[in-house]
Write a protein that holds these residues in place. Structure first.
Motif, PDB file in Angstrom:
ATOM      1  N   VAL A  90       0.926  -1.216  -0.037  1.00  0.00           N
ATOM      2  CA  VAL A  90      -0.163   0.081  -0.019  1.00  0.00           C
ATOM      3  C   VAL A  90       0.805   1.186   0.063  1.00  0.00           C
ATOM      4  N   PHE A  91       1.880   1.336   0.752  1.00  0.00           N
ATOM      5  CA  PHE A  91       2.968   2.444   0.739  1.00  0.00           C
ATOM      6  C   PHE A  91       3.521   2.585  -0.455  1.00  0.00           C
ATOM      7  N   LEU A  92       4.122   1.574  -1.142  1.00  0.00           N
ATOM      8  CA  LEU A  92       4.549   1.650  -2.390  1.00  0.00           C
ATOM      9  C   LEU A  92       3.786   2.220  -3.454  1.00  0.00           C
ATOM     10  N   VAL A  93       2.600   1.709  -3.515  1.00  0.00           N
ATOM     11  CA  VAL A  93       1.740   1.866  -4.657  1.00  0.00           C
ATOM     12  C   VAL A  93       1.362   3.457  -4.399  1.00  0.00           C
ATOM     13  N   THR A  94       0.560   3.557  -3.343  1.00  0.00           N
ATOM     14  CA  THR A  94       0.352   5.253  -2.901  1.00  0.00           C
ATOM     15  C   THR A  94       1.399   6.148  -3.091  1.00  0.00           C
ATOM     16  N   MET A  99       3.129  10.496  -6.446  1.00  0.00           N
ATOM     17  CA  MET A  99       4.182  11.238  -7.247  1.00  0.00           C
ATOM     18  C   MET A  99       3.668  11.584  -8.479  1.00  0.00           C
ATOM     19  N   SER A 100       2.851  10.633  -9.056  1.00  0.00           N
ATOM     20  CA  SER A 100       2.462  11.139 -10.434  1.00  0.00           C
ATOM     21  C   SER A 100       1.339  12.241 -10.568  1.00  0.00           C
ATOM     22  N   VAL A 101       0.802  12.596  -9.395  1.00  0.00           N
ATOM     23  CA  VAL A 101      -0.186  13.774  -9.327  1.00  0.00           C
ATOM     24  C   VAL A 101       0.442  14.940  -8.359  1.00  0.00           C
ATOM     25  N   LEU A 102       1.523  15.098  -7.889  1.00  0.00           N
ATOM     26  CA  LEU A 102       2.174  16.095  -7.018  1.00  0.00           C
ATOM     27  C   LEU A 102       1.866  17.480  -7.643  1.00  0.00           C
ATOM     28  N   ASN A 107      -3.753  16.119  -6.364  1.00  0.00           N
ATOM     29  CA  ASN A 107      -2.888  15.785  -4.898  1.00  0.00           C
ATOM     30  C   ASN A 107      -3.786  16.008  -3.732  1.00  0.00           C
ATOM     31  N   ILE A 108      -4.896  15.327  -3.741  1.00  0.00           N
ATOM     32  CA  ILE A 108      -5.864  15.437  -2.581  1.00  0.00           C
ATOM     33  C   ILE A 108      -5.187  15.406  -1.072  1.00  0.00           C
ATOM     34  N   LEU A 109      -3.966  14.716  -0.867  1.00  0.00           N
ATOM     35  CA  LEU A 109      -3.579  14.531   0.450  1.00  0.00           C
ATOM     36  C   LEU A 109      -2.398  15.447   0.661  1.00  0.00           C
ATOM     37  N   ASN A 110      -2.245  16.484  -0.263  1.00  0.00           N
ATOM     38  CA  ASN A 110      -1.041  17.551   0.124  1.00  0.00           C
ATOM     39  C   ASN A 110       0.394  16.554   0.175  1.00  0.00           C
ATOM     40  N   PHE A 111       0.697  15.788  -0.746  1.00  0.00           N
ATOM     41  CA  PHE A 111       1.896  15.032  -0.554  1.00  0.00           C
ATOM     42  C   PHE A 111       2.803  16.308  -1.051  1.00  0.00           C
ATOM     43  N   SER A 112       4.003  16.028  -0.569  1.00  0.00           N
ATOM     44  CA  SER A 112       5.299  16.658  -1.173  1.00  0.00           C
ATOM     45  C   SER A 112       6.280  15.391  -1.572  1.00  0.00           C
ATOM     46  N   MET A 113       7.455  15.989  -2.270  1.00  0.00           N
ATOM     47  CA  MET A 113       8.374  14.969  -2.556  1.00  0.00           C
ATOM     48  C   MET A 113       8.937  14.268  -1.577  1.00  0.00           C
ATOM     49  N   SER A 114       9.197  14.878  -0.412  1.00  0.00           N
ATOM     50  CA  SER A 114       9.691  14.297   0.635  1.00  0.00           C
ATOM     51  C   SER A 114       8.769  13.289   1.398  1.00  0.00           C
ATOM     52  N   THR A 115       7.441  13.419   1.063  1.00  0.00           N
ATOM     53  CA  THR A 115       6.441  12.695   1.661  1.00  0.00           C
ATOM     54  C   THR A 115       6.371  11.340   0.613  1.00  0.00           C
ATOM     55  N   VAL A 116       6.598  11.667  -0.252  1.00  0.00           N
ATOM     56  CA  VAL A 116       6.705  10.494  -1.438  1.00  0.00           C
ATOM     57  C   VAL A 116       7.791   9.511  -0.962  1.00  0.00           C
TER      58      VAL A 116
END
Length: 157
Positions: A90-94, A99-102, A107-116
């Motif tokens: 799950v972590f890897l797929v998520t 990363m593809s929608v950063l 990007n609804i979960l507000n990820f950054s590259m550090s989060t990825v």
């Protein structure tokens, strides 16, 4: 059929690693909820917690996921084994999907590259812990050890 080591001697270490990842995610989530409480659920603001950007939705999901990982790491049976394998995937797929929608509105979960990056590292560690923390009866472990030490399995023909 894949072979998972049974009763690996380092199994307690792997369970501790999975528990520490769960604890980090839980602390991150609780701190994130405290920091983003009152913001919209999928806010794209600049809230940072423990080096990762977050919003209320991601923080709430982290609280839930961290608690599940801690529960899985604390179980003596194979529940933790399956939970770690699943959580690793799950972590890897998520992380790859996010990363593809950063840089998009998706990007609804507000990820950054550090989060990825952290998600990928956690996914790999959890997948590794899931591979080595399977529990079984001693006779299954002995059979697996005999299979590994058989001359044919060592490449001697």
């Amino acid at each position: 059929m894949p072979h998972f080591p049974i009763n690996h001697p380092a199994r307690p270490l792997y369970r501790v690693l999975a528990g520490l990842i769960g604890l980090y995610i839980l602390v991150f989530g609780v701190w994130g909820v405290a920091q983003t409480l009152g913001d919209p659920l999928f806010d794209r603001g600049s809230n940072w917690v423990l080096g990762l950007r977050t919003n209320l939705a991601f923080s709430l999901a982290s609280v839930l996921f961290g608690a599940v990982l801690i529960i899985g790491a604390s179980r003596r049976g194979n529940l933790g084994h399956y939970m770690n394998l699943t959580a690793g995937v799950v972590f890897l797929v998520t992380s790859i999907l996010m990363m593809s929608v950063l840089q998009t509105d998706a990007n609804i979960l507000n990820f950054s590259m550090s989060t990825v990056i952290i998600s990928m590292v956690f996914g790999l560690v959890l997948l590794g812990t899931g591979l080595y923390d399977k529990v079984g009866p001693p006779e299954h472990a002995e059979e697996a050890q005999r299979h590994r030490s058989h001359p044919v399995s060592q490449g001697e023909r």
